[in-house]
Design a protein around this motif. Sequence first.
Motif, PDB file in Angstrom:
ATOM      1  N   ARG A 171       1.082  -1.387  -0.129  1.00 14.67           N
ATOM      2  CA  ARG A 171      -0.317  -0.141   0.169  1.00 14.67           C
ATOM      3  C   ARG A 171       0.483   1.295  -0.549  1.00 14.67           C
ATOM      4  N   GLU A 172       2.090   0.825   0.694  1.00 16.54           N
ATOM      5  CA  GLU A 172       3.074   2.852   0.584  1.00 16.54           C
ATOM      6  C   GLU A 172       3.514   2.188  -0.784  1.00 16.54           C
ATOM      7  N   ALA A 220       1.063   4.269  -2.777  1.00 20.90           N
ATOM      8  CA  ALA A 220       0.413   5.523  -2.365  1.00 20.90           C
ATOM      9  C   ALA A 220       1.105   6.307  -3.401  1.00 20.90           C
ATOM     10  N   SER A 237       4.425   3.140  -8.959  1.00 22.83           N
ATOM     11  CA  SER A 237       3.110   2.277  -8.241  1.00 22.83           C
ATOM     12  C   SER A 237       3.389   0.756  -9.099  1.00 22.83           C
ATOM     13  N   GLU A 248      -3.401   8.911 -10.096  1.00 17.40           N
ATOM     14  CA  GLU A 248      -3.602   8.734  -8.217  1.00 17.40           C
ATOM     15  C   GLU A 248      -3.173   7.211  -8.104  1.00 17.40           C
ATOM     16  N   ASP A 249      -3.766   7.178  -6.880  1.00 16.57           N
ATOM     17  CA  ASP A 249      -3.220   6.052  -5.895  1.00 16.57           C
ATOM     18  C   ASP A 249      -4.921   5.043  -6.585  1.00 16.57           C
ATOM     19  N   ASP A 285      -8.336   2.527  -4.559  1.00 18.83           N
ATOM     20  CA  ASP A 285      -9.664   2.660  -4.634  1.00 18.83           C
ATOM     21  C   ASP A 285     -10.264   2.271  -6.000  1.00 18.83           C
TER      22      ASP A 285
END
Length: 881
Positions: free
Chosen positions: A497-498, A501, A506, A689-690, A693
Amino acid sequence: MEAPHSYTYRAFARCARFSYHYAPWILFAAFLIAIASTIYVVRNLGMNTDTTDMLSEHLPFRVNSMHYNKTFPQEMDILLLVLDAPTPEQAYSAAGQLAARLKEDPKNFIDVYAPNVDVFFERNGLLYENISELERITDRLAEAQPLIARIADNPSLHTFASVLTGAIKELSKGRNLELGPVLKSMSDTLDAQLAGKPQQLSWQTLFRGEPQKNSYQEIILVKPRPDYSQLFASEQAISAVYTAARDIGLTEDGPIQLRVTGDMALADDELKSSLSGMEYAGIITLVLVGIVLYFAMRSIGMALAVLLCLTLGLLLTAAFATAAIGQLNVISIAFAVLYIGLGADFAIHFLLRYREVLENGQISTEAMYKAGGEAGSALAACTIANAIGFYAFIPTSYSGVAELGIISGTGMLISLLVTFIIGPALLRYLSKRSIPEAGIKGSLGKVLEFSLKWHKLTYAAIFVLLLIAIALLPRVRFDYNLLNMQDPKGKAVQTFRELLAFPEHSPWHAIVLTKNREEARQLKERLAELPEVGKIITFLDFVPTEQEEKLSAIEEMALIIGPLLLSLPEPPTDKQMVMQQLEELDALSTALDLYIKEHPESSLSDSARALKTSLAKLFSRLDRMNFSDKEKLLHSIEEDLLYTLPIAIQRLRTSVEATPFSEQDLPGSLSRRWLSHTGEYRIAVYPSEDIGDNEALARFVRAVQQIAPHATGMPVVSLEAGEAVVEAFIQAFSLALIGITVALLILLRSIKYTLLVLIPLLLSSVFTGVFTVLLNIPFNFANIIALPLLLGLGIDSSLHMVHRSLDNKQESEILIHTSTARAIFYSALTALVDFASLMFSPHKGTASMGALLTVGLTFTLICTLIILPALLRIPAQYAKS
C-alpha cells in the motif's frame, strides 16, 4: 401424501431399518472406510494456491495476461524486496550486496534484478538528467570541491570540524559559500546520536545540494521458484531472502530495514491470515456446535451421532475430491464449510424426526422405519435441489467455483447416504427413549405463532421491506481490490500500500505490448494524453536524448572531482585524537557564535543556530563523561559524519565515466524486460492517482483499454477478474434457479407450492444483498463463496417446511410446533455458530464472508420460520374456501 412418494418412502424406510438392524457390521465397515479415506486423502490430495488457475484460460483478459507472462516470464510471480535506509548510500550498498548474494542461490531464485544498482546505470546515470540539472550539480561541486578535497585527504572528525570552521570564517569575510545543507546535516546527525538514534550524514545529497530526507528506498525484483504443491508457495524463497539479509549484516533492529512484498508474498500472507487462529476457533466452534446440538437433541448420544455423521461425510467428500479433481484451490477448499452447514442440516432433520416419532409412543424399530420414510422423502428432495444448485456452477468460466460445485454437489449425495446408512446404526447405541420436552417446543412455537397471529402485519412488513430493498439494491457493489480482502496489519500488505501511494512508481500499472518500435512510439503519445495516466515508460526511453551536450557537462564535472583522493587518516594516540576533536569542535562553536552575532539576518543564521545548539548539547554530555566514554561518543559521531563519504566519492567518480550509447548497448538484464526475443515492445502505463481505490482503478483501466484494448497487468486483471466472477455467479445462479424450479415442479407437482419454496429463498437473497449496502460490506472474491451455501440452506429449509405441510396435511399453526420447525431452527443455529467465528478472522475477506453468512442465515431463518408459515396460510385458506 405418502402415495405420490411411496417408492421413495419405502426405499429410505427400509434402508434405515436395515442399518439399524445390522448396526455392528455397518459401523465396522464405516470405521474401515473412514480410515481408508483419511489415508487416501492425506497421501494424494494436493493444494494449488495459484489463483490465476481459477478463471478460464479462454477469457480475453486471461489470454492477454498469459501472452504477456509467456513473453516476459521474469515479470510474473515476483517478490519485491524493499530496502529502507537513512541515506541513499546505505540503501544503494545494501541493495547491491543483497542482490549479489541472492544471485548466488539459483535453487530458490530464477531471476534477481536491482535496477538502480546496475553498473550500467551507475556509470551512465547522469545522462538521464536534464542539462540544467547537470549544470547545477557541476556548479555545486565546483564550489564545494576545496572543502571536500581537504576532508577526503584526511577523513576524520577534527578535519571535518576544522574545514567547517575555516569555511564559516570565509563567510564572515564576505565569500559566497552555500553551507546551509552541510550545517543542517551535521546538526541533525549530532541530535540523532545524542537522542540514541544514530543517523548517518549523506554526502551524496550534499554533492547534489539536496536536503537529506528521513529515508531512502531501493527495490529489488526477485523471481522465486514457487512450489505450488506446498500450502505457502513462496515460503522457502522468502526465508532464503531473510537468511541472505542476515548474512550481509541486516538485522531487524538495524538502521536498514528489509521488507518483502509483491504478488507472491501477498498470496502467502493472505493464506496465512485466513488460516490464522483457525485451529483455536475450530476447537471453540466445535464445542459450541456440540452445545447447540445437545439443546436440539436433548441427548448427548444423539448430538454425538450428528457429529460422527458429519465427520464421516466430510472424509468421504474429501476422498471424492481427491479422486475426481486431485487438488483443492483457495475457492474449492470452502467445500468443508459448505458441508458442515448442509451436512449437519441433513442429520439434524432425520434425528429429530426419529425422536418425534419415539415421543409419540412407537417402539424403536417402527420409529426408525417411519422416520426414515418421512425424513428420507424430504431430504431426497433437498438433496436433488441442492445438487442441481451446486452443479449449476460447473459450466461457468470461474473454474475455482466450478470445482467447488462438483465437490459440494456430490457431497450432498454423500451426506444423504451417510445420514440414512450410518445415522440409524449410530442411533441403536447412542439414542435412548426420551421424554418429551414440551417446554422447549413450546417456547419456540410461541415465538413463531406471532407471525401467524398477526399475519396481515407480516404481509405489510414484507411489502415495505421489499420497497426498501428495491431502492437499495442498485447500490450493491463488488470490491475488485484484492488488497482489501487481506489483513491490513500484514507487513506485505502495508508495504504494498505504501508503494501504491506513489503512483509514479506504483507496482500496479497497466502493461501494453506492441509489435514494433513505431507502434510503441505512437501508442505512448496517445496514452500520454489521458488524464488518468501519470507516466509511461517504454524501451525507447532508456536511450537519453542530447547525449553530446550532457557529456560536455559531465566532462567538466570530471575535471572538478579529478583531484579528489580519499586517504586514510593517520592513527593518533587516543588522548591526542580526543583532544584534537574537542579543540576543533570548540573552535567551530566559537566561529558559529561569532557569525551569528555579526550576521543575525543572514539566510544561513538558522542553520548556524541549530548547529550551535547541537554542539552545546554535545559539550554538556561530554562534560559528564569519563575519558573512555568521551572517546566512544566522539568515534560514533565521526562514523556518522564520514561513513558514507567513500561510497559517495566512488559513485561520483563512476558517474563521470559516462559514454554515449544506443539501444544495442543497453544491458541484457534491462533489454529483456522491455524488448522480447520475438521483437515485442513492453509499455508500462502508470496511473496518475492511487488505484488502491476501486473507482480510481476502474477509471484508469477503462481509459487505458479505450486506446489499448489488449492491455494487461494487475489493475486490468483485478478489474476484469472481478467482473468475470460476478458474471459467473449470475450465470450459475440463473442456471441453478431454473434447474431447482424444474426439479421442484417435478417433485411437488404444484406451481403454487414450488413458488412457496422459492419465495423465502428469493426474499432472503434480496435482504442479504441490501444488508451488504447497509453494513458497507461489498461482495468480493472471498465472501461471494457464501452464496452457494445460502442457496443450499434456503432451499433446504423452505422445502422441508412445504414438504412437511404437504406430507402430513398440516396447517401452519401445527407445523411450527413440529420437529421440522425445530430442526430448521437448530440447523441454522448450528451453522450460525460455525460461521460467526469467521467474522473474527484477521483476513478481511474471511471476516466479510463470516458476516455475510451470519446475516444471510439469519434472513433465511426469518423467511422460513416466520414469513413462510404466514404464506402457507394463503393456499390453506383457498383450499378451505
